[in-house]
Write an enzyme that holds these catalytic residues in place. Sequence first.
Site, PDB file in Angstrom:
ATOM      1  NE  ARG A  52      -1.598  -1.102   3.783  1.00 62.74           N
ATOM      2  CZ  ARG A  52      -1.886  -1.131   5.071  1.00 62.74           C
ATOM      3  NH1 ARG A  52      -3.139  -1.088   5.462  1.00 62.74           N
ATOM      4  NH2 ARG A  52      -0.934  -1.202   5.979  1.00 62.74           N
ATOM      5  CE  LYS A  61       7.156 -18.353  12.176  1.00 60.66           C
ATOM      6  NZ  LYS A  61       7.980 -18.702  13.249  1.00 60.66           N
ATOM      7  CG  ASP A  90       9.054 -24.573   9.312  1.00 59.10           C
ATOM      8  OD1 ASP A  90       9.965 -23.786   9.631  1.00 59.10           O
ATOM      9  OD2 ASP A  90       8.631 -25.452  10.075  1.00 59.10           O
ATOM     10  CG  HIS A  91      12.862 -19.648   8.338  1.00 55.37           C
ATOM     11  ND1 HIS A  91      11.914 -19.159   9.178  1.00 55.37           N
ATOM     12  CD2 HIS A  91      14.013 -19.682   9.040  1.00 55.37           C
ATOM     13  CE1 HIS A  91      12.467 -18.915  10.354  1.00 55.37           C
ATOM     14  NE2 HIS A  91      13.741 -19.214  10.301  1.00 55.37           N
ATOM     15  CE  LYS A 130      17.321 -21.865  10.783  1.00 49.96           C
ATOM     16  NZ  LYS A 130      18.264 -20.773  10.862  1.00 49.96           N
ATOM     17  CD  GLU A 185      13.496 -16.807  18.945  1.00 45.06           C
ATOM     18  OE1 GLU A 185      13.650 -16.230  17.871  1.00 45.06           O
ATOM     19  OE2 GLU A 185      12.423 -16.830  19.554  1.00 45.06           O
ATOM     20  CG  HIS A 204      10.588 -23.058  13.350  1.00 44.74           C
ATOM     21  ND1 HIS A 204      10.259 -22.964  12.020  1.00 44.74           N
ATOM     22  CD2 HIS A 204      10.680 -21.790  13.799  1.00 44.74           C
ATOM     23  CE1 HIS A 204      10.144 -21.686  11.695  1.00 44.74           C
ATOM     24  NE2 HIS A 204      10.399 -20.956  12.755  1.00 44.74           N
TER      25      HIS A 204
HETATM   26  P1  NDP Z   1       5.129  -6.511   8.264  1.00 47.78           P
HETATM   27  O1  NDP Z   1       4.262  -6.170   9.424  1.00 47.78           O
HETATM   28  O2  NDP Z   1       6.373  -5.748   8.064  1.00 47.78           O
HETATM   29  O3  NDP Z   1       4.153  -6.477   7.004  1.00 47.78           O
HETATM   30  C1  NDP Z   1       4.519  -6.586   5.669  1.00 47.78           C
HETATM   31  C2  NDP Z   1       3.779  -5.567   4.859  1.00 47.78           C
HETATM   32  O4  NDP Z   1       2.386  -5.847   4.838  1.00 47.78           O
HETATM   33  C3  NDP Z   1       3.919  -4.159   5.401  1.00 47.78           C
HETATM   34  O5  NDP Z   1       5.044  -3.550   4.895  1.00 47.78           O
HETATM   35  C4  NDP Z   1       2.638  -3.506   4.969  1.00 47.78           C
HETATM   36  O6  NDP Z   1       2.832  -2.905   3.738  1.00 47.78           O
HETATM   37  C5  NDP Z   1       1.668  -4.621   4.815  1.00 47.78           C
HETATM   38  N1  NDP Z   1       0.765  -4.554   5.958  1.00 47.78           N
HETATM   39  C6  NDP Z   1       1.078  -4.596   7.249  1.00 47.78           C
HETATM   40  N2  NDP Z   1      -0.037  -4.547   8.027  1.00 47.78           N
HETATM   41  C7  NDP Z   1      -1.047  -4.422   7.189  1.00 47.78           C
HETATM   42  C8  NDP Z   1      -2.423  -4.321   7.371  1.00 47.78           C
HETATM   43  N3  NDP Z   1      -2.980  -4.342   8.574  1.00 47.78           N
HETATM   44  N4  NDP Z   1      -3.198  -4.201   6.286  1.00 47.78           N
HETATM   45  C9  NDP Z   1      -2.657  -4.196   5.092  1.00 47.78           C
HETATM   46  N5  NDP Z   1      -1.334  -4.298   4.868  1.00 47.78           N
HETATM   47  C10 NDP Z   1      -0.537  -4.409   5.893  1.00 47.78           C
HETATM   48  O7  NDP Z   1       5.402  -8.069   8.360  1.00 47.78           O
HETATM   49  P2  NDP Z   1       6.728  -8.884   8.094  1.00 47.78           P
HETATM   50  O8  NDP Z   1       7.394  -8.409   6.867  1.00 47.78           O
HETATM   51  O9  NDP Z   1       7.484  -8.936   9.343  1.00 47.78           O
HETATM   52  O10 NDP Z   1       6.110 -10.340   7.865  1.00 47.78           O
HETATM   53  C11 NDP Z   1       5.403 -10.681   6.704  1.00 47.78           C
HETATM   54  C12 NDP Z   1       4.877 -12.104   6.851  1.00 47.78           C
HETATM   55  O11 NDP Z   1       5.977 -12.975   7.041  1.00 47.78           O
HETATM   56  C13 NDP Z   1       3.980 -12.294   8.068  1.00 47.78           C
HETATM   57  O12 NDP Z   1       2.992 -13.229   7.764  1.00 47.78           O
HETATM   58  C14 NDP Z   1       4.919 -12.867   9.126  1.00 47.78           C
HETATM   59  O13 NDP Z   1       4.242 -13.655  10.074  1.00 47.78           O
HETATM   60  C15 NDP Z   1       5.851 -13.702   8.255  1.00 47.78           C
HETATM   61  N6  NDP Z   1       7.164 -13.897   8.834  1.00 47.78           N
HETATM   62  C16 NDP Z   1       7.959 -12.805   9.120  1.00 47.78           C
HETATM   63  C17 NDP Z   1       9.207 -12.992   9.651  1.00 47.78           C
HETATM   64  C18 NDP Z   1      10.112 -11.823   9.928  1.00 47.78           C
HETATM   65  O14 NDP Z   1      11.234 -12.065  10.402  1.00 47.78           O
HETATM   66  N7  NDP Z   1       9.715 -10.589   9.672  1.00 47.78           N
HETATM   67  C19 NDP Z   1       9.728 -14.351   9.925  1.00 47.78           C
HETATM   68  C20 NDP Z   1       8.836 -15.410   9.543  1.00 47.78           C
HETATM   69  C21 NDP Z   1       7.608 -15.176   9.018  1.00 47.78           C
HETATM   70  P3  NDP Z   1       1.929  -1.693   3.231  1.00 47.78           P
HETATM   71  O15 NDP Z   1       1.406  -0.986   4.429  1.00 47.78           O
HETATM   72  O16 NDP Z   1       2.890  -0.878   2.428  1.00 47.78           O
HETATM   73  O17 NDP Z   1       0.902  -2.349   2.430  1.00 47.78           O
END
Ligand code: NDP
Length: 508
Positions: A50, A153, A182-183, A187, A221, A245
């Site tokens: 967005r 996940k 499941d990253h 590994k 962790e 995991h």
């Molecule tokens: P973020 O919270 O950073 O979300 C990713 C993007 O989704 C944001 O940049 C945002 O982009 C959009 N977003 C966030 N909240 C909303 C909302 N309420 N409505 C609409 N768009 C939204 O998450 P992560 O990048 O940390 O994680 C992404 C996925 O990966 C998740 O499902 C998480 O569980 C999974 N994950 C993440 C890990 C990590 O280390 N970060 C590890 C393992 C899994 P915008 O607002 O620009 O649309």
Amino acid sequence: MVGDLSIKPTVICIFGASGDLAQRKIIPAIYDLFMNDLLPDPFCIIGLARTSLGDDGFRQQLRSGVEKFSRSGIHKEEDWDKFASAVTYSKLDYQDSTIYKSLLEQLDQGWQKSATKIFYLATPPTLFEPIVKQLGQSRILHGNDQYRIVIEKPFGRDLESAQELNKILADVFDESQTYRIDHYLGKETVQNILAFRFANAMWEPIWNRSYINHVQITVAEQVGVGRRGGYYENAGALRDMIQNHLLQLMCLVAMEPPTSFNAEEIRNKKVDVLHAIRPITTEDVAKVAVRAQYVSGVVDGKHVPGYLEEENVAADSRTETFAAIKFYIDNWRWQGVPFYLRTGKCMGARASEISLQFRPVPHHPFSEKVIQPNRLAIQIAPEEGIMLRTQAKEPGPVMKIKPVEMHYSYNEVFQVSSPEAYETLLLDIMRGDPGLFMRSDQVEMAWTVLGSILETWQNDRENPLPSYVAGEWGPQEAENLITADGREWLKPACLECEIRKEGSDGND
Ligand code: NDP
């Protein structure tokens, strides 16, 4: 994993591309693949979210992620320029169907028409369903292997929601087009469990209840929830770590030998383990499962706040940051052998490890009253390697027995830095190899296994929640869980070796 390296031209559409995961993991991994000449040609990435970024703003954001988190780093501007030229960004309203329509039309232009198109959902889980539905409304994708979907996940938050998500996915994509990440499975050291078990003749005869006393799987962790309190409040250690995991690690240790490395064969053998786990009844939960929350303490020399003081955490939260569970696997190989799993945040050290503790020798003729049993430790992080503890004679005129460790470290032996899990997984998705991804029945079975614990913990609003001081190894209740069986939690092998080395240095 293994396979044809000639990959078809590929487009990766990353939904939620402005987020943390894209910045820290996905894009740095794709960049490393690019630097190692492993990406198909042509290749492109379309970032979707967005936030108003524009192509250049998006590339700029990715560049800082690549500089910080990729293995290769940016050494030549021309490398980055070439990579960045394959990256574009489109602003997306996740609910707007016209945008999906035009995205799919765009994917039909020029070389992209015959390319593999990967939809990578790196958004909060609440968006998985609307995005999949929108994709399905715009085009018939089912059964067309040109289109693949990647789901991060957590996959559901219980059996019911996982089944529901599987149903929504199955309406739009065939199972063979669906890659549930499941990253941990990407590994190197986790994949090495299969090589270690099934490419060496010596382990199989003793890999069973006749020789193994018990198995411990620890994923500890040192970090707390940090800024992810909002997410973690709805997850907790059971959903965030054990359901995926740790149960996957348990499957790799406990599975029967596969007849081939065919993706379905491996996944079948793993799901067999989940089916064989002895069901935990509601009455049993208190006896076999422990949860706890960290309170403020000292981790790695630094004072850290307790969970309840973290950002976006409710003052009366009962979300567990630690979980320990004892499982039994009811089959011929493992009957009577407990598997102790534990995971937690703000623990004494960062360590992911599987330890197989062997049975003691049936009789020994030495003067020592107790001889430590053999232990095999499969080290996943931060050390990557295998440690085998045996007994040896200490040099000197008398027969004195001392434990010694044989150790091989991945880095020392292979002298190359291992690819990041996301590199392996992304390459497998491009190749169309689902072996390292969770199949729908695996995910559902993993939720089934934990069902009674999830429910009991959710309904219990009264019993005081155990706590542990940040920087320690969990609550007293977790100690009680294992000492009640006459056993104890093993220190991660890296710490145990260090302690022994310090001890012997002092004696010299
Ligand atoms: P973020 O919270 O950073 O979300 C990713 C993007 O989704 C944001 O940049 C945002 O982009 C959009 N977003 C966030 N909240 C909303 C909302 N309420 N409505 C609409 N768009 C939204 O998450 P992560 O990048 O940390 O994680 C992404 C996925 O990966 C998740 O499902 C998480 O569980 C999974 N994950 C993440 C890990 C990590 O280390 N970060 C590890 C393992 C899994 P915008 O607002 O620009 O649309």
